[in-house]
Design a protein around this motif. Structure first.
Motif: not given
Length: 579
Positions: A12-19
């Motif tokens: 939820q913190w590190f797994g996305s490529n958004d801002k």
């Protein structure tokens, strides 16, 4: 490393490529962390109570490094963070005052940060329950690694127990049996290595409780702090916590009612501290298990104490470990059908019994005794009730004088600790060995924090006569390193308007451990009239800061002394924040 079969909380913190993902990863990278550490690895928090002001935990930096090695080896990503370290040795007025504060620190640190599981580094008395309470409120995978007991103390060529020798030699000094130089000569030899008290005090007791509950690997409780095997266990615990994430082995699957009943029975077998009663109740309350004071009678009574350790017996934690440690005790209990729930799950994924069924037992039944030769035939915590303790009180039979466990005597009353300190040194104090010493206003609200002052030292004039024990009653706690026929945790406490508040000098009090009775021998109408005239202590109304929060919200001893608003499991979910 295999890709986890279930979504990681840390994603939820590190797994996305958004801002947000960009910023969370970027900020962490300023520590020199490479990009691949964020690619689906379980993030393991190491919850560290290291502090140079907590001597028992002062070696935890090294333990944490060994935990990290294990986490890396198993394919996880360790992140170490500090939490409030409430050491009993230095912290005034008592570390119990800040146990709940430390648990709040732990809970919010876990919930608010990108961790999938935690390793709880615990040692000194209150750090073990505080960290388990905080982690239980979040219900994440967690494993306990304690710092271990210090090496045996040494004085004049013999072993001495940390804490226990202080009580023994101070009484001898007051009685005139030794001089001041002899008393102080034991100081340097009592604590000669890193680690917690080496007696079966509260730290060792709670380490045993963590293992009996299933929240640590086998042997965690007793390996000496400076033994290399302590670091091996830390390494293995780091490896195991990564597997626990994969298995979703959360605390709620381990901390069941069955686990707590096992712990109650084990506490009797080891001669554990009365402080375990309060701490286990508080931990149970956080995970949602209904544990009552009477469970200690139902489950624990009739259990023999078979561990011959100070303050109840002779030996120290080094000998306990070399004799087989807690797995050996559990094996001996299981073979005698004294383990209530042998199939209870533990942190390594096996049952408590599977871990201990073939545990070796060394030492010719000296330290870990045979069941037909116990230190005390019934070592279960004695729960007392009566008009003096409507909500209960406790006594530790293995540390008491058998002849005093049924006693009737005249009350000598101390209104608070200052009153006790002022009058106990008065040679004209009207007291003899048949009297019952009563100490008020030292409970959760009254001290505040319920300090370990319940084992009141005896008057010098009685010590000089060779008297070594008397019945003592209070709403305080007692150090696990102490001993004596001491009734503790009287509830409701005096400062909350319990009957203890209105005991008067000269009242007769009856103690009957066999029937679980604690009785103030005055007519019911007299007790009612005294309570109607009672007024709360004035200083309690003047509390500010954290003390005000504590006094306003702390529960009584029979309820675990947690804060009323902290009871219950709130889980690990937290609203997502968008920067």
């Amino acid at each position: 490393m295999t890709t986890p079969k279930r979504p990681l909380r840390s994603a939820q913190w590190f797994g996305s490529n958004d801002k947000n993902g960009f910023m969370y990863r970027s900020w962490m990278k300023n520590q020199g962390i490479p990009d691949h550490e964020f690619q689906g690895k379980p993030v393991i928090g190491i919850c560290n109570t290291w502090s140079e002001l907590t001597p028992c935990n002062a070696h935890f930096r090294k333990i944490a490094e060994h935990v990290k090695r294990g986490i890396y080896e198993a394919g996880g990503f360790p992140v170490e963070f500090p939490v409030f370290s409430n050491g009993e040795s230095n912290l005034r007025p008592t570390a119990m005052l800040t146990r709940n504060l430390a648990s709040m620190d732990v809970e919010e640190a876990i919930r608010g940060n990108p961790v999938d599981a935690v390793v709880l580094l615990t040692g000194c008395d209150k750090t073990t329950p505080a960290l388990l309470m905080g982690a239980a409120s979040c219900d994440v995978p967690a494993i306990v690694v304690t710092g271990g007991p210090m090496l045996n103390g040494k004085h004049h060529g013999r072993d001495i127990g940390a804490g226990t020798i202080v009580w023994q030699m101070h009484e001898a000094y007051k009685a005139g049996a030794i001089d001041l130089n002899e008393f102080l000569s034991a100081e340097a030899g009592m604590s000669r290595s890193a680690g917690t008290c080496n007696t079966m005090g509260t730290a060792s007791t709670m380490a045993c409780m963590a293992e009996a509950l299933g929240t640590s690997l086998p042997h965690n409780a007793a390996i000496p702090a400076v033994d290399s095997r302590r670091y091996v266990l830390a390494h293995l615990s780091g490896m195991r916590i990564v597997e626990m994430v994969e298995e979703d082995l959360r605390l709620s699957k381990i901390l069941t009612k069955e686990a707590f009943e096992n712990a109650i029975r084990v506490n009797a077998a080891i001669g554990g501290s009365t402080n375990a009663v309060i701490h286990l109740k508080a931990i149970a309350g956080r995970i949602g298990v209904d544990l009552e004071l009477d469970d200690w009678t139902r489950v624990g009574r009739g259990t023999p104490t078979i561990v011959d350790l100070q303050p109840s017996g002779r030996f120290l934690m080094e000998e306990f470990y070399y004799s087989g440690g807690l797995p050996a005790v559990i094996r001996r209990m299981g073979e005698a059908n004294l383990l209530p729930h042998p199939e209870a799950l533990t942190a390594n994924g096996k049952s408590l019994w599977a871990n201990c069924a073939e545990a070796p037992i060394y030492g010719d039944d000296e330290v870990i005794r045979a069941l037909d030769n116990p230190l005390r035939a019934d070592g279960g915590i004695c729960v007392l009730r009566g008009n003096l303790a409507p909500k209960g009180a406790v006594l530790k039979p293995s540390a008491a004088t058998p002849a005093l466990m049924q006693h009737r005597g005249r009350a000598v009353v101390f209104e608070n600790l200052e009153d006790y300190k002022a009058r106990i040194v008065d040679p004209d104090l009207d007291i003899d060995e048949t009297c019952v010493m009563v100490l008020k206003n030292c409970g959760p609200k009254g001290y505040p924090g319920m300090a370990e002052v319940g084992n009141m030292g005896l008057p010098a004039k009685l010590l000089a006569k060779g008297i070594t024990d008397m019945v003592r009653i209070s709403d305080a706690r007692m150090s696990g390193t102490a001993y004596g026929t001491v009734v503790l945790h009287v509830a409701p406490e005096a400062s909350a308007g319990g009957p203890l508040a209105v005991v008067r000098e000269g009242d007769m009090i009856e103690l009957d451990c066999a029937s679980g009775r604690l009785h103030l021998d005055i007519p019911d109408e007299e007790l009612t009239a005294r309570l109607a005239d009672w007024q709360p202590p004035a200083d309690q109304l003047l509390a500010g800061g954290y003390r005000r929060l504590y006094v306003n919200h702390v529960l009584q001893a029979d309820e675990g002394c947690d804060f009323d608003f902290l009871v219950g499991c709130r889980g690990s979910e937290v609203p997502r924040h968008s920067h």
